[in-house]
Design a protein around this motif. Sequence first.
Motif, mmCIF file in Angstrom:
data_model
loop_
_atom_site.group_PDB
_atom_site.id
_atom_site.type_symbol
_atom_site.label_atom_id
_atom_site.label_comp_id
_atom_site.label_asym_id
_atom_site.label_seq_id
_atom_site.Cartn_x
_atom_site.Cartn_y
_atom_site.Cartn_z
ATOM 1 N N LYS A 136 16.281 5.332 3.386
ATOM 2 C CA LYS A 136 15.036 5.028 2.681
ATOM 3 C C LYS A 136 15.283 4.674 1.221
ATOM 4 N N ARG A 137 16.207 5.388 0.577
ATOM 5 C CA ARG A 137 16.506 5.083 -0.832
ATOM 6 C C ARG A 137 17.087 3.687 -0.975
ATOM 7 N N GLU A 138 18.000 3.318 -0.094
ATOM 8 C CA GLU A 138 18.580 1.976 -0.183
ATOM 9 C C GLU A 138 17.520 0.910 0.068
ATOM 10 N N MET A 139 16.640 1.152 1.002
ATOM 11 C CA MET A 139 15.568 0.190 1.251
ATOM 12 C C MET A 139 14.637 0.107 0.043
ATOM 13 N N GLY A 140 14.430 1.232 -0.630
ATOM 14 C CA GLY A 140 13.601 1.244 -1.824
ATOM 15 C C GLY A 140 14.216 0.480 -2.986
ATOM 16 N N ARG A 141 15.542 0.423 -3.033
ATOM 17 C CA ARG A 141 16.227 -0.288 -4.119
ATOM 18 C C ARG A 141 15.997 -1.787 -4.091
ATOM 19 N N ILE A 142 15.673 -2.338 -2.942
ATOM 20 C CA ILE A 142 15.460 -3.781 -2.867
ATOM 21 C C ILE A 142 14.045 -4.175 -3.284
ATOM 22 N N LEU A 143 13.167 -3.180 -3.465
ATOM 23 C CA LEU A 143 11.803 -3.474 -3.887
ATOM 24 C C LEU A 143 11.796 -3.853 -5.364
ATOM 25 N N PRO A 144 10.973 -4.817 -5.743
ATOM 26 C CA PRO A 144 10.866 -5.153 -7.161
ATOM 27 C C PRO A 144 10.331 -3.958 -7.956
ATOM 28 N N SER A 145 10.671 -3.876 -9.211
ATOM 29 C CA SER A 145 10.265 -2.725 -10.025
ATOM 30 C C SER A 145 8.749 -2.593 -10.130
ATOM 31 N N ASP A 146 8.022 -3.695 -10.019
ATOM 32 C CA ASP A 146 6.566 -3.619 -10.120
ATOM 33 C C ASP A 146 5.891 -3.372 -8.769
ATOM 34 N N CYS A 147 6.699 -3.125 -7.740
ATOM 35 C CA CYS A 147 6.130 -2.865 -6.414
ATOM 36 C C CYS A 147 6.873 -1.714 -5.743
ATOM 37 N N PRO A 148 6.590 -0.474 -6.166
ATOM 38 C CA PRO A 148 7.244 0.679 -5.544
ATOM 39 C C PRO A 148 6.818 0.838 -4.090
ATOM 40 N N ALA A 149 7.479 1.747 -3.408
ATOM 41 C CA ALA A 149 7.262 1.942 -1.972
ATOM 42 C C ALA A 149 5.796 2.214 -1.624
ATOM 43 N N GLY A 150 5.103 2.998 -2.431
ATOM 44 C CA GLY A 150 3.695 3.291 -2.151
ATOM 45 C C GLY A 150 2.842 2.042 -2.193
ATOM 46 N N SER A 151 3.120 1.170 -3.153
ATOM 47 C CA SER A 151 2.385 -0.091 -3.250
ATOM 48 C C SER A 151 2.681 -0.980 -2.052
ATOM 49 N N ALA A 152 3.937 -1.028 -1.660
ATOM 50 C CA ALA A 152 4.324 -1.823 -0.487
ATOM 51 C C ALA A 152 3.622 -1.293 0.764
ATOM 52 N N ALA A 153 3.497 0.018 0.870
ATOM 53 C CA ALA A 153 2.820 0.608 2.027
ATOM 54 C C ALA A 153 1.348 0.202 2.054
ATOM 55 N N VAL A 154 0.698 0.186 0.903
ATOM 56 C CA VAL A 154 -0.709 -0.217 0.837
ATOM 57 C C VAL A 154 -0.861 -1.674 1.264
ATOM 58 N N LEU A 155 -0.012 -2.544 0.736
ATOM 59 C CA LEU A 155 -0.076 -3.959 1.116
ATOM 60 C C LEU A 155 0.112 -4.119 2.626
ATOM 61 N N THR A 156 1.066 -3.394 3.181
ATOM 62 C CA THR A 156 1.346 -3.468 4.611
ATOM 63 C C THR A 156 0.144 -3.013 5.435
ATOM 64 N N LEU A 157 -0.470 -1.908 5.039
ATOM 65 C CA LEU A 157 -1.618 -1.394 5.789
ATOM 66 C C LEU A 157 -2.814 -2.339 5.705
ATOM 67 N N LEU A 158 -3.043 -2.932 4.540
ATOM 68 C CA LEU A 158 -4.154 -3.872 4.411
ATOM 69 C C LEU A 158 -3.909 -5.127 5.251
ATOM 70 N N ALA A 159 -2.658 -5.578 5.308
ATOM 71 C CA ALA A 159 -2.344 -6.741 6.134
ATOM 72 C C ALA A 159 -2.517 -6.414 7.619
ATOM 73 N N ARG A 160 -2.141 -5.216 8.018
ATOM 74 C CA ARG A 160 -2.207 -4.818 9.422
ATOM 75 C C ARG A 160 -3.629 -4.507 9.875
ATOM 76 N N HIS A 161 -4.398 -3.803 9.032
ATOM 77 C CA HIS A 161 -5.712 -3.308 9.453
ATOM 78 C C HIS A 161 -6.884 -4.080 8.854
ATOM 79 N N GLY A 162 -6.627 -4.932 7.882
ATOM 80 C CA GLY A 162 -7.721 -5.673 7.246
ATOM 81 C C GLY A 162 -8.396 -4.864 6.154
ATOM 82 N N ASP A 163 -9.485 -5.411 5.651
ATOM 83 C CA ASP A 163 -10.241 -4.767 4.572
ATOM 84 C C ASP A 163 -10.629 -3.356 4.985
#
Length: 160
Positions: free
Chosen positions: A21-48
Amino acid sequence: MAAQAQYEELMRQFSAFGAVKREMGRILPSDCPAGSAAVLTLLARHGDMRMSKLSELLAVDMSVTSRHAAHLAERGWIDRSPDPADKRSRILHLTPVGLAQLEKLSRRTSELLAERLGDWSDEEVAQLTGLMARLRASFDDCRTAAPRVFEETTRTPANT
């Protein structure tokens, strides 16, 4: 049912999975931490969705969800609009810029996984994916069940 030693080894593997998980987190841009990526993913998957639903899906407190939403809205990746049914609540919506960010994150993650799992067969990757989905579902099922983990240690002489 698996033997105690198998569960202990599984716990060790879970602990070691933190490195993945840490290595996967290292590839995320500094302005998009894992929590932000999770939110984007959930909104894309489930909609508004409402903030309360997102908080439930993330399994975090509403204050944490609110911070994630504010972070994403500042970057233009999501919109927060009043809920027509309840003006006190907000509906979160993924923007085109947010979708582009998510696609970039997905590409980076897929490239890392392809690199690290390059010597795995398609069947092995499919098996891992299936087992991880099954594990997650087993724990999702446990959310509604009463916890029994420390049953033995919580007994007192009065209730034995």
